[in-house]
Design a protein around this motif. Structure first.
Motif, short mmCIF file in Angstrom:
data_model
loop_
_atom_site.label_atom_id
_atom_site.label_comp_id
_atom_site.label_asym_id
_atom_site.label_seq_id
_atom_site.Cartn_x
_atom_site.Cartn_y
_atom_site.Cartn_z
N GLY A 66 73.03 82.32 10.57
CA GLY A 66 73.89 81.18 10.87
C GLY A 66 73.10 79.90 10.80
O GLY A 66 72.05 79.84 10.16
N ASN A 67 73.60 78.89 11.47
CA ASN A 67 72.91 77.60 11.52
C ASN A 67 72.89 77.09 12.95
O ASN A 67 73.92 77.11 13.65
CB ASN A 67 73.62 76.55 10.64
CG ASN A 67 73.53 76.89 9.17
OD1 ASN A 67 72.45 76.97 8.60
ND2 ASN A 67 74.67 77.09 8.54
N ILE A 68 71.70 76.67 13.38
CA ILE A 68 71.58 76.02 14.68
C ILE A 68 71.92 74.55 14.51
O ILE A 68 71.43 73.88 13.59
CB ILE A 68 70.14 76.17 15.23
CG1 ILE A 68 69.91 77.59 15.73
CG2 ILE A 68 69.88 75.17 16.34
CD1 ILE A 68 70.67 77.93 17.00
N LEU A 69 72.76 74.04 15.40
CA LEU A 69 73.13 72.62 15.41
C LEU A 69 72.52 71.99 16.65
O LEU A 69 72.87 72.33 17.78
CB LEU A 69 74.65 72.46 15.42
CG LEU A 69 75.41 73.18 14.29
CD1 LEU A 69 76.90 72.98 14.45
CD2 LEU A 69 74.95 72.70 12.93
N MET A 70 71.59 71.06 16.43
CA MET A 70 70.88 70.43 17.53
C MET A 70 71.20 68.94 17.55
O MET A 70 71.02 68.24 16.55
CB MET A 70 69.37 70.64 17.41
CG MET A 70 68.58 70.06 18.57
SD MET A 70 66.80 70.23 18.36
CE MET A 70 66.63 72.00 18.48
N THR A 71 71.69 68.45 18.67
CA THR A 71 72.01 67.04 18.83
C THR A 71 70.80 66.31 19.38
O THR A 71 70.22 66.71 20.41
CB THR A 71 73.20 66.86 19.78
OG1 THR A 71 74.33 67.56 19.25
CG2 THR A 71 73.56 65.39 19.93
N VAL A 72 70.40 65.25 18.67
CA VAL A 72 69.16 64.53 18.99
C VAL A 72 69.49 63.07 19.26
O VAL A 72 70.19 62.44 18.47
CB VAL A 72 68.15 64.63 17.83
CG1 VAL A 72 66.84 63.96 18.20
CG2 VAL A 72 67.93 66.08 17.44
N PRO A 73 69.00 62.50 20.37
CA PRO A 73 69.23 61.07 20.62
C PRO A 73 68.32 60.19 19.78
O PRO A 73 67.17 60.54 19.52
CB PRO A 73 68.90 60.92 22.11
CG PRO A 73 67.92 62.02 22.39
CD PRO A 73 68.29 63.16 21.48
N ILE A 74 68.86 59.07 19.32
CA ILE A 74 68.07 58.08 18.57
C ILE A 74 68.30 56.72 19.21
O ILE A 74 69.45 56.29 19.39
CB ILE A 74 68.48 58.02 17.09
CG1 ILE A 74 68.27 59.37 16.42
CG2 ILE A 74 67.71 56.94 16.35
CD1 ILE A 74 68.65 59.37 14.97
N LYS A 75 67.22 56.04 19.56
CA LYS A 75 67.32 54.73 20.18
C LYS A 75 67.21 53.63 19.13
O LYS A 75 66.42 53.73 18.19
CB LYS A 75 66.24 54.55 21.26
CG LYS A 75 66.43 55.45 22.47
CD LYS A 75 65.44 55.11 23.56
CE LYS A 75 65.71 55.93 24.82
NZ LYS A 75 67.02 55.60 25.42
N ASN A 76 68.02 52.58 19.30
CA ASN A 76 67.99 51.39 18.44
C ASN A 76 68.13 51.75 16.97
O ASN A 76 67.41 51.25 16.10
CB ASN A 76 66.70 50.59 18.66
CG ASN A 76 66.58 50.06 20.08
OD1 ASN A 76 67.57 49.66 20.67
ND2 ASN A 76 65.38 50.09 20.63
N ALA A 77 69.04 52.65 16.68
CA ALA A 77 69.28 53.06 15.30
C ALA A 77 70.03 51.96 14.55
O ALA A 77 70.92 51.30 15.10
CB ALA A 77 70.08 54.35 15.27
N LEU A 78 69.66 51.77 13.28
CA LEU A 78 70.40 50.86 12.39
C LEU A 78 71.38 51.70 11.58
O LEU A 78 70.96 52.53 10.77
CB LEU A 78 69.45 50.10 11.47
CG LEU A 78 68.74 48.88 12.04
CD1 LEU A 78 67.82 48.28 10.98
CD2 LEU A 78 69.73 47.84 12.52
N ILE A 79 72.66 51.46 11.78
CA ILE A 79 73.70 52.30 11.18
C ILE A 79 74.49 51.48 10.17
O ILE A 79 74.93 50.35 10.47
CB ILE A 79 74.65 52.84 12.27
CG1 ILE A 79 73.85 53.64 13.31
CG2 ILE A 79 75.75 53.69 11.65
CD1 ILE A 79 74.66 54.01 14.53
N ILE A 80 74.67 52.03 8.97
CA ILE A 80 75.49 51.38 7.95
C ILE A 80 76.45 52.40 7.35
O ILE A 80 76.20 53.60 7.40
CB ILE A 80 74.63 50.76 6.83
CG1 ILE A 80 73.89 51.86 6.05
CG2 ILE A 80 73.66 49.72 7.38
CD1 ILE A 80 73.20 51.35 4.79
N PRO A 81 77.57 51.94 6.78
CA PRO A 81 78.47 52.87 6.10
C PRO A 81 77.83 53.42 4.83
O PRO A 81 77.10 52.72 4.12
CB PRO A 81 79.69 51.99 5.75
CG PRO A 81 79.58 50.80 6.64
CD PRO A 81 78.12 50.57 6.84
N GLN A 82 78.08 54.67 4.55
CA GLN A 82 77.58 55.27 3.31
C GLN A 82 78.15 54.54 2.10
O GLN A 82 77.47 54.40 1.07
CB GLN A 82 77.95 56.74 3.25
CG GLN A 82 77.20 57.61 4.24
CD GLN A 82 77.44 59.10 4.02
OE1 GLN A 82 77.98 59.49 3.00
NE2 GLN A 82 77.05 59.92 4.98
#
Length: 357
Positions: free
Chosen positions: A261-277
């Protein structure tokens, strides 16, 4: 000559008229522009995994002989201590009875010797030798009883039977594989993490309750979350990975040993710069955006994709103050001057439903 000048004049007017209409068209076209959104967020990383039973052992014959009885069936749930197989015990019973008879004889001999020793008829050394003979007979009886007990093979723990490797009546030797028993109450799930991502996880790995989810082979999420319990000591020098182990409760027995299967791990990211694909385009496997400068001129800017989310990228290479072209990337080029309408990223990102063009 006058006609020639007239023709040149008319051509110039037509050209200027076309340019005027083009400029007018360009001036009336407004492109959507936004900026990167800077915020704390989380991403979900995916790792291929192998699923193992918490206990998965081979059940082997402890004695030689004919397989007389099979008390269980393939795929059956068994409880700890439940009989599983019976090897014909006749010869082992005889050995035990013989050893027990020798114990009885040695015990009588010891008692008689003790009476004589108490009356000073025989020495204490003779009494000691009689006692040693009795102890030896008892030890041989215990060994014979152990061999007899080995003819009945019981479940060492509660679990699920695998297929049989022998059948009733088979002549088996000591050490022959009979079946495999799995305890699926808890599943250990192993997955490999690259070194760079391990370094991201290490600061939070002190928390032994890091929760992860399991995506099964049918792409459905397993009902019960797991938690990371251990990280191996060494990196694999060939792959640059290190193995993690997560434990998942399996009360309904859905998971079995050997699944993937696949392990799904949620990771926090601080001060991320997010843009639309959709605000990015690709050239030779590298990602770019169009940045609008103070004169409304488009400048191509290379970015690095740090992480990917649905419809979004976490990037570096730009700042939250930059204005980036959101739509129309295919109809413009670097150096074009545009008119635009600015949309705040807080309004753009929640309404995304398309991937990058």
């Amino acid at each position: 000559m006058m006609k020639l000048y007239l023709i040149v004049f008319l051509c110039a007017m037509i050209f200027l008229g076309c340019e005027s209409k083009k400029e007018e068209k360009e001036s009336t076209t407004k492109f959507l522009v936004t900026s990167p959104l800077k915020k704390d967020t989380t991403i979900t990383r995916q790792y291929v995994c192998q699923i193992h039973s918490i206990q998965h052992i081979e059940i082997k014959a402890l004695e030689s002989g004919y397989l007389q009885k099979i008390y269980v069936d393939e795929g059956q749930k068994v409880k700890e201590g439940q009989p599983m197989f019976q090897i014909m015990p006749v010869s082992y019973k005889a050995e035990y009875q013989k050893a027990q008879a020798e114990v009885n004889f040695a015990e009588i001999e010891y008692k008689n010797t003790k009476l004589l020793a108490d009356s000073n008829i025989v020495s204490k050394n003779e009494l000691s030798m009689a006692k040693a003979k009795l102890d030896k007979a008892k030890a041989q009886a215990d060994l014979a009883r152990t061999h007899l007990n080995f003819t009945e093979i019981k479940a060492p723990f509660s679990g699920i039977m695998d297929r049989f490797h022998v059948r009733k009546g088979s002549l088996i030797e000591e050490g022959d594989l009979l079946t495999i028993l799995s305890d699926n109450s808890t599943m250990w799930v192993y997955f490999n993490v690259p070194e760079a991502e391990y370094l991201d996880y290490k600061p939070i790995s002190k928390d032994t309750s890091i929760k992860v989810n399991l995506e099964m082979a049918n792409h459905k999420i397993f009902d019960y979350p797991g938690k990371i319990e251990t990280i191996e000591a060494d990196f694999n020098n060939e792959t640059g990975n290190i193995a993690f182990r997560a434990a998942f409760p399996n009360p309904n027995g859905l998971l079995r040993h050997g699944e993937t299967g696949n392990i799904l791990m949620t990771v926090p990211i601080k001060n991320a710069l997010i843009i639309p694909q959709k605000a990015t385009y690709e050239v030779l496997d590298k990602k770019y955006v169009f940045v609008v400068d103070q004169n409304n001129i488009l400048k191509s800017r290379k970015i690095n994709i740090l992480n990917e989310m649905p419809d979004l990228y976490v990037v570096d290479g730009i700042t939250e103050k930059d204005k980036i072209l959101l739509e129309g990337l295919r109809i413009v080029k670097e150096g074009d001057k545009i008119n635009y309408k600015y949309l705040a990223p807080e309004k753009v990102i929640p309404n995304l439903n398309l991937h990058s063009e």
